[in-house]
Design a protein around this motif. Structure first.
Motif, PDB file in Angstrom:
ATOM      1  N   LEU A 193      32.633  52.028  -8.371  1.00  0.00           N
ATOM      2  CA  LEU A 193      31.255  52.402  -8.081  1.00  0.00           C
ATOM      3  C   LEU A 193      30.628  53.101  -9.284  1.00  0.00           C
ATOM      4  CD1 LEU A 193      31.566  53.824  -4.449  1.00  0.00           C
ATOM      5  CD2 LEU A 193      30.936  51.503  -5.149  1.00  0.00           C
ATOM      6  N   SER A 194      29.326  53.168  -9.297  1.00  0.00           N
ATOM      7  CA  SER A 194      28.629  53.822 -10.407  1.00  0.00           C
ATOM      8  C   SER A 194      28.807  55.335 -10.389  1.00  0.00           C
ATOM      9  CB  SER A 194      27.140  53.473 -10.377  1.00  0.00           C
ATOM     10  OG  SER A 194      26.552  53.870  -9.142  1.00  0.00           O
ATOM     11  N   THR A 195      28.920  55.929  -9.195  1.00  0.00           N
ATOM     12  CA  THR A 195      29.018  57.390  -9.079  1.00  0.00           C
ATOM     13  C   THR A 195      30.024  57.788  -7.995  1.00  0.00           C
ATOM     14  OG1 THR A 195      27.117  57.335  -7.569  1.00  0.00           O
ATOM     15  CG2 THR A 195      26.658  57.823  -9.880  1.00  0.00           C
ATOM     16  N   PRO A 196      31.297  57.441  -8.130  1.00  0.00           N
ATOM     17  CA  PRO A 196      32.243  57.698  -7.039  1.00  0.00           C
ATOM     18  C   PRO A 196      32.461  59.171  -6.737  1.00  0.00           C
ATOM     19  CG  PRO A 196      33.399  56.953  -9.013  1.00  0.00           C
ATOM     20  CD  PRO A 196      31.934  56.743  -9.260  1.00  0.00           C
ATOM     21  N   ARG A 197      32.710  59.988  -7.742  1.00  0.00           N
ATOM     22  CA  ARG A 197      32.983  61.411  -7.489  1.00  0.00           C
ATOM     23  C   ARG A 197      31.735  62.133  -7.018  1.00  0.00           C
ATOM     24  NH1 ARG A 197      38.062  62.914  -9.154  1.00  0.00           N
ATOM     25  NH2 ARG A 197      39.098  61.466 -10.594  1.00  0.00           N
ATOM     26  N   ASP A 244      42.946  52.559  -5.967  1.00  0.00           N
ATOM     27  CA  ASP A 244      41.720  52.292  -6.724  1.00  0.00           C
ATOM     28  C   ASP A 244      40.586  53.243  -6.372  1.00  0.00           C
ATOM     29  OD1 ASP A 244      41.151  51.363  -4.193  1.00  0.00           O
ATOM     30  OD2 ASP A 244      40.207  49.488  -4.876  1.00  0.00           O
ATOM     31  N   HIS A 245      40.898  54.341  -5.671  1.00  0.00           N
ATOM     32  CA  HIS A 245      39.876  55.307  -5.286  1.00  0.00           C
ATOM     33  C   HIS A 245      39.914  56.530  -6.188  1.00  0.00           C
ATOM     34  CE1 HIS A 245      38.183  54.384  -1.070  1.00  0.00           C
ATOM     35  NE2 HIS A 245      38.498  53.253  -1.672  1.00  0.00           N
ATOM     36  N   ALA A 246      38.720  56.995  -6.585  1.00  0.00           N
ATOM     37  CA  ALA A 246      38.592  58.269  -7.271  1.00  0.00           C
ATOM     38  C   ALA A 246      38.678  59.381  -6.237  1.00  0.00           C
ATOM     39  CB  ALA A 246      37.262  58.331  -8.021  1.00  0.00           C
ATOM     40  N   PHE A 247      39.408  60.430  -6.569  1.00  0.00           N
ATOM     41  CA  PHE A 247      39.589  61.565  -5.668  1.00  0.00           C
ATOM     42  C   PHE A 247      38.394  62.485  -5.844  1.00  0.00           C
ATOM     43  CE2 PHE A 247      43.035  63.787  -3.289  1.00  0.00           C
ATOM     44  CZ  PHE A 247      42.378  64.969  -3.033  1.00  0.00           C
ATOM     45  N   GLY A 248      37.599  62.636  -4.773  1.00  0.00           N
ATOM     46  CA  GLY A 248      36.416  63.479  -4.869  1.00  0.00           C
ATOM     47  C   GLY A 248      36.764  64.952  -4.771  1.00  0.00           C
ATOM     48  N   TYR A 249      37.187  65.392  -3.587  1.00  0.00           N
ATOM     49  CA  TYR A 249      37.550  66.787  -3.380  1.00  0.00           C
ATOM     50  C   TYR A 249      38.188  66.932  -2.008  1.00  0.00           C
ATOM     51  CZ  TYR A 249      37.051  71.363  -5.614  1.00  0.00           C
ATOM     52  OH  TYR A 249      37.291  72.532  -6.304  1.00  0.00           O
ATOM     53  N   ALA A 250      38.901  68.044  -1.830  1.00  0.00           N
ATOM     54  CA  ALA A 250      39.507  68.367  -0.545  1.00  0.00           C
ATOM     55  C   ALA A 250      38.783  69.553   0.073  1.00  0.00           C
ATOM     56  CB  ALA A 250      40.988  68.689  -0.718  1.00  0.00           C
ATOM     57  N   MET A 251      38.583  69.505   1.379  1.00  0.00           N
ATOM     58  CA  MET A 251      37.894  70.580   2.089  1.00  0.00           C
ATOM     59  C   MET A 251      38.667  70.954   3.346  1.00  0.00           C
ATOM     60  SD  MET A 251      33.923  70.731   3.408  1.00  0.00           S
ATOM     61  CE  MET A 251      33.328  71.122   1.754  1.00  0.00           C
ATOM     62  N   LEU A 252      38.925  72.247   3.503  1.00  0.00           N
ATOM     63  CA  LEU A 252      39.497  72.758   4.742  1.00  0.00           C
ATOM     64  C   LEU A 252      38.382  72.993   5.747  1.00  0.00           C
ATOM     65  CD1 LEU A 252      41.895  75.480   3.273  1.00  0.00           C
ATOM     66  CD2 LEU A 252      42.464  73.115   3.879  1.00  0.00           C
TER      67      LEU A 252
END
Length: 275
Positions: A193-197, A244-252
Motif C-alpha cells: 500500500l502507499s501508506t500502510p503504517r 507481507d504486512h507492515a506492523f503498525g502498532y500494538a495497543m492494550l
C-alpha cells in the motif's frame, strides 16, 4: 461492478454527486439523472462520497443503500464535549481483570475501521486477543523469550533497557510490558500500500478515541510493538500476522481500574505560520 443506482423518485438532479466525486466519473446530461460515465467504473475510489453527499438519499452504490446510513444532522457531538474527550485522554496502565464483551470489542473495531486510509485502500487488518487468558498466555510466551535473550546476552544494544522489564518480571512477576491488560490489538496493513503504517496509526487513533467515549482504557504499547516486530519475529508468526504486512502498532485495552477526574494542562503548542 460498483452497482451505482439512482432513485429517480428522490433525485432532484441537484448535481452534488457530480461536483463532489473525487474521480470525476459521475456525469449528468441536461434533463437526465446522474450516471457513471461509460468505461469509468474502474476509476471509482469506492469512497461513497456520492451516497453521503446526496441531500435526498437518492444514491446507492456498492450494494449499500442510504437508508442504512445514519444522518449527520442532529447526531454529531457538541464541540466542547469532543474537545474534553480529546484533552482528557489518558494512557491507561491499570486494568480490571475482566473481559470486555465480544459485542463491544467488535463494535470498537468496526468503528475504528471507518478511519481514513491512503487512496481509500481500507486494508488495515486488526489482530485482536479478545480474552484475558489468551492475552496472559501470549504475555507469558513473550516474557519467556525476553528472559532467554537477556540470559544469552542477546538483547539488541538499542533495547538494553528491556533488561529492567525482564528482571522485574523474573523477581516479582510484575508485568511492565503488557500491564496485565485483558486485551491486545495490533494493526497491520499490506506493505504494498502507499501508506500502510500511517493507515494503521490513524485506525488505532480512531479506536482509542471511541474506546474512551465508551469508558474503555487504552495504551499505545511501544514496548510490546518493538519486542514483537524487531526482537521476537516468531511471536509475530504466532499471532498469524501475514509476512507481507507492515506492523503498525500494538495497543492494550480493557476496562480501566483507574478513573481520571479532569483534563491536564499543557504549554501552548509550537506553531509556525508560513509567511
Amino acid at each position: 461492478m460498483i452497482d451505482f443506482n439512482v432513485d429517480s423518485a428522490r433525485c432532484t438532479r441537484c448535481g452534488q454527486c457530480v461536483a463532489d466525486c473525487p474521480s470525476r466519473i459521475i456525469v449528468m446530461a441536461t434533463g437526465e439523472y446522474p450516471s457513471i460515465a461509460p468505461g469509468k467504473e474502474f476509476s471509482c475510489l469506492r469512497c461513497e462520497h456520492c451516497l453521503a453527499v446526496c441531500p435526498e438519499a437518492a444514491i446507492s452504490i456498492l450494494g449499500f443503500s442510504p437508508d442504512g446510513s445514519t444522518p449527520l444532522k442532529g447526531n454529531l457531538p457538541e464541540t466542547d464535549q469532543l474537545e474534553t474527550l480529546i484533552a482528557g485522554r489518558r494512557s491507561v496502565r491499570r486494568y480490571c481483570p475482566e473481559n470486555l464483551s465480544p459485542e463491544l470489542i467488535d463494535k470498537l473495531i468496526t468503528v475504528a475501521s471507518c478511519a481514513p486510509t491512503g487512496v481509500n485502500a481500507r486494508k488495515v487488518r486488526f489482530t485482536v486477543l479478545d480474552d484475558r487468558e489468551k492475552t496472559a498466555h501470549f504475555r507469558d510466551e513473550v516474557m519467556e523469550r525476553l528472559v532467554r535473550l537477556l540470559e544469552e546476552e542477546a538483547l539488541p544494544e538499542s533495547k538494553a533497557y528491556y533488561a529492567r522489564f525482564v528482571k522485574v518480571w523474573q523477581k516479582h512477576k510484575i508485568d511492565l510490558v503488557f500491564r496485565d491488560a485483558p486485551h491486545l490489538l495490533i494493526a497491520t496493513a499490506p506493505k504494498s500500500l502507499s501508506t500502510p503504517r500511517q493507515d494503521c496509526v490513524i485506525a488505532l487513533t480512531t479506536f482509542e478515541l471511541y474506546a474512551q467515549a465508551c469508558g474503555i482504557g487504552t495504551l499505545w504499547n511501544g514496548i510490546a510493538t518493538w519486542a514483537i516486530e524487531e526482537m521476537l519475529p516468531e511471536m509475530r508468526q504466532r499471532l498469524g500476522i501475514p509476512d507481507d504486512h507492515a506492523f503498525g502498532y500494538a495497543m492494550l485495552f480493557g476496562k480501566p481500574a483507574v478513573r481520571y477526574a479532569r483534563t491536564v494542562q499543557h504549554h501552548p503548542p509550537e506553531i509556525y505560520r508560513v509567511p
